[in-house]
Design a protein around this motif. Sequence first.
Motif, PDB file in Angstrom:
ATOM      1  N   ILE A  17      37.936  -1.357 -24.469  1.00  0.00           N
ATOM      2  CA  ILE A  17      38.167  -2.576 -23.150  1.00  0.00           C
ATOM      3  C   ILE A  17      37.874  -3.523 -23.489  1.00  0.00           C
ATOM      4  O   ILE A  17      37.298  -4.294 -23.732  1.00  0.00           O
ATOM      5  CB  ILE A  17      38.535  -1.243 -21.726  1.00  0.00           C
ATOM      6  N   ALA A  21      33.433  -4.984 -18.869  1.00  0.00           N
ATOM      7  CA  ALA A  21      32.956  -3.530 -18.606  1.00  0.00           C
ATOM      8  C   ALA A  21      31.992  -3.179 -18.053  1.00  0.00           C
ATOM      9  O   ALA A  21      31.024  -3.173 -18.711  1.00  0.00           O
ATOM     10  CB  ALA A  21      34.420  -3.448 -18.991  1.00  0.00           C
ATOM     11  N   GLY A  22      31.703  -2.499 -17.432  1.00  0.00           N
ATOM     12  CA  GLY A  22      29.883  -1.288 -17.574  1.00  0.00           C
ATOM     13  C   GLY A  22      30.570  -0.306 -18.450  1.00  0.00           C
ATOM     14  O   GLY A  22      29.118  -0.148 -18.798  1.00  0.00           O
ATOM     15  N   ILE A  23      31.751   0.428 -18.807  1.00  0.00           N
ATOM     16  CA  ILE A  23      31.736   1.445 -19.590  1.00  0.00           C
ATOM     17  C   ILE A  23      31.416   0.625 -21.149  1.00  0.00           C
ATOM     18  O   ILE A  23      31.456   1.212 -21.643  1.00  0.00           O
ATOM     19  CB  ILE A  23      33.764   1.630 -19.286  1.00  0.00           C
ATOM     20  N   TRP A  69      38.146   6.457 -17.720  1.00  0.00           N
ATOM     21  CA  TRP A  69      37.335   6.448 -16.934  1.00  0.00           C
ATOM     22  C   TRP A  69      38.160   7.821 -16.308  1.00  0.00           C
ATOM     23  O   TRP A  69      39.965   7.254 -16.099  1.00  0.00           O
ATOM     24  CB  TRP A  69      36.869   5.811 -15.861  1.00  0.00           C
ATOM     25  N   TRP A 174      40.368  -4.292 -12.516  1.00  0.00           N
ATOM     26  CA  TRP A 174      41.371  -2.551 -12.751  1.00  0.00           C
ATOM     27  C   TRP A 174      42.182  -1.801 -11.347  1.00  0.00           C
ATOM     28  O   TRP A 174      41.765  -2.436 -10.379  1.00  0.00           O
ATOM     29  CB  TRP A 174      39.793  -1.487 -13.464  1.00  0.00           C
ATOM     30  N   THR A 176      41.964   0.885 -10.052  1.00  0.00           N
ATOM     31  CA  THR A 176      41.440   1.431  -9.424  1.00  0.00           C
ATOM     32  C   THR A 176      41.254   0.304  -7.764  1.00  0.00           C
ATOM     33  O   THR A 176      40.158   1.128  -6.712  1.00  0.00           O
ATOM     34  CB  THR A 176      40.000   1.829  -9.466  1.00  0.00           C
ATOM     35  N   GLU A 177      40.053  -0.513  -7.879  1.00  0.00           N
ATOM     36  CA  GLU A 177      39.348  -1.487  -7.330  1.00  0.00           C
ATOM     37  C   GLU A 177      41.075  -2.724  -6.579  1.00  0.00           C
ATOM     38  O   GLU A 177      40.926  -3.388  -5.893  1.00  0.00           O
ATOM     39  CB  GLU A 177      39.057  -2.512  -8.305  1.00  0.00           C
ATOM     40  N   PRO A 202      32.514  -7.677 -13.488  1.00  0.00           N
ATOM     41  CA  PRO A 202      31.378  -7.048 -12.341  1.00  0.00           C
ATOM     42  C   PRO A 202      30.495  -7.293 -12.741  1.00  0.00           C
ATOM     43  O   PRO A 202      30.052  -7.737 -11.550  1.00  0.00           O
ATOM     44  CB  PRO A 202      31.204  -5.483 -13.846  1.00  0.00           C
ATOM     45  N   TRP A 221      30.970   0.596  -9.478  1.00  0.00           N
ATOM     46  CA  TRP A 221      30.937   1.653  -9.719  1.00  0.00           C
ATOM     47  C   TRP A 221      29.524   2.029 -10.270  1.00  0.00           C
ATOM     48  O   TRP A 221      28.123   1.843 -10.490  1.00  0.00           O
ATOM     49  CB  TRP A 221      31.504   2.300 -10.984  1.00  0.00           C
ATOM     50  N   THR A 225      27.275   3.401 -13.922  1.00  0.00           N
ATOM     51  CA  THR A 225      28.514   2.004 -14.669  1.00  0.00           C
ATOM     52  C   THR A 225      27.792   0.365 -14.764  1.00  0.00           C
ATOM     53  O   THR A 225      28.450  -0.160 -15.417  1.00  0.00           O
ATOM     54  CB  THR A 225      29.664   2.504 -14.244  1.00  0.00           C
ATOM     55  N   HIS A 226      27.957   0.580 -13.416  1.00  0.00           N
ATOM     56  CA  HIS A 226      27.562  -1.283 -13.253  1.00  0.00           C
ATOM     57  C   HIS A 226      25.777  -1.160 -12.464  1.00  0.00           C
ATOM     58  O   HIS A 226      25.968  -2.503 -12.582  1.00  0.00           O
ATOM     59  CB  HIS A 226      28.118  -1.747 -11.425  1.00  0.00           C
ATOM     60  N   ILE A 249      32.902   8.148 -16.265  1.00  0.00           N
ATOM     61  CA  ILE A 249      33.253   7.523 -16.661  1.00  0.00           C
ATOM     62  C   ILE A 249      33.462   8.121 -18.527  1.00  0.00           C
ATOM     63  O   ILE A 249      31.642   9.173 -18.215  1.00  0.00           O
ATOM     64  CB  ILE A 249      33.522   6.090 -17.198  1.00  0.00           C
TER      65      ILE A 249
HETATM   66  N1  PBE Z   1      35.918   1.033 -15.242  1.00  0.00           N
HETATM   67  C1  PBE Z   1      36.950   1.219 -14.086  1.00  0.00           C
HETATM   68  C2  PBE Z   1      35.216  -0.166 -15.291  1.00  0.00           C
HETATM   69  C3  PBE Z   1      34.885  -0.374 -12.754  1.00  0.00           C
HETATM   70  C4  PBE Z   1      36.276   0.434 -12.866  1.00  0.00           C
HETATM   71  C5  PBE Z   1      35.723   2.049 -15.438  1.00  0.00           C
HETATM   72  C6  PBE Z   1      36.719   0.378 -16.261  1.00  0.00           C
HETATM   73  C7  PBE Z   1      33.946  -1.018 -15.804  1.00  0.00           C
HETATM   74  O1  PBE Z   1      34.106  -0.084 -16.927  1.00  0.00           O
HETATM   75  O2  PBE Z   1      33.068  -1.890 -15.343  1.00  0.00           O
END
Ligand code: PBE
Length: 267
Positions: A17, A21-23, A69, A174, A176-177, A202, A221, A225-226, A249
Motif C-alpha cells: 500500500i 504505512a506501518g505495514i 489488515w 485509512w 479504520t482511522e 503515521p 496501531w 505496526t507503529h 496486520i
Molecule cells: N494500516 C491501517 C495502517 C494503520 C491503519 C494497517 C494500513 C498502517 O499500516 O500504518
Amino acid sequence: ETTANVSSEIEYTITGIEPGAGITQATDNALTEYENLSGWEQETSSTAAMLTALGDAIDNEEPIVVTGWSPHYMFAKYDLKYLEDPEGVFGGVEYIATIVRKGLKEDMPEAYTILDRFQWEPADMESVMLAAQDIDFEKAAQQWVDENQETVAEWTDGVEPVDGTPIELVLTPWDTERSSANVAKVVLEQQGYDVTLTPVDPSVMFQAIAEGDGDASLAPWMPQTHAAFYEEYEGQFEDLGKNLTGAKIGLVVPSYMDIDSIEDLEP
Ligand code: PBE
C-alpha cells in the motif's frame, strides 16, 4: 499448481500500500527476516490500488500476496487468509491507542476526559466503515453515535460543555482511522468543541502530537505496526491507552491459494 509456480507467476512481488504505512515497514522487515523472501520485492502504491489488484486477481482466480489488515471489509467481501508468520514480524493481536499532546489535560480537561474514555469494539468500527461505503464518514459516524447513545454517554458523563473551543485531531489516511476520528469529532462537537481533522502519514502523526501541532490522535496501531514511530517520539506525548483491541496486520492471500505460511513462498 506448485508454490514455485505461484511465486514466479506473481514475479516474487508483494502488492503493498502507501510507502509511509506501518505495514509497509513491517513488510520490508519480513523481506529481510525471512531467508526465502530474499529475492522478493514489495511494490508500494496505494490502498485503493492494492484493493483493485486483489479484486482483479480474485476475479481471475490468480495468485496474489497483499499487505492486509483487520478490521477491513476485504475479509467480508472475499475469502482470504493471513499467511502464518512464524518469525512474528507482523506481531500478534494489535490494539489502537489514543495519544494526546502534553498539556492537553490542563488546557482542555473536558476533551481529555472524553478522549481518555473513548473505547469501542472492532464491530463498532466495522459498522461505521460499512456505512461509509455509501455515505460520507461524517454521516456514518453521526449514525453510529445516534445508535450508541449509551456508550457515548459513558464517555461524556459529567463532562461540562464548552463554547466553541478549537481542537485538532490528527489521523492517518485509512478507513479504520477515518471511523474513529469522525466518531470522536461528532462526540466532541456535541460537547461544544470546534473540531478539525488532519490526515497525515503515521510518522507525521507522532511528530505532530509530540510537537503540539495537533491535540490528539486515536490512530496509533500498537504494539507492532507503529512501534518505530512511537519509540522515536516516546516521552514527548501522553499515551491514554487502548481505544480498540483486536486489530491485526500481515500478508494476506486468497483462500484458494495452496499456501499457509510466509515460509511457503518460494525463493
Ligand atoms: N494500516 C491501517 C495502517 C494503520 C491503519 C494497517 C494500513 C498502517 O499500516 O500504518
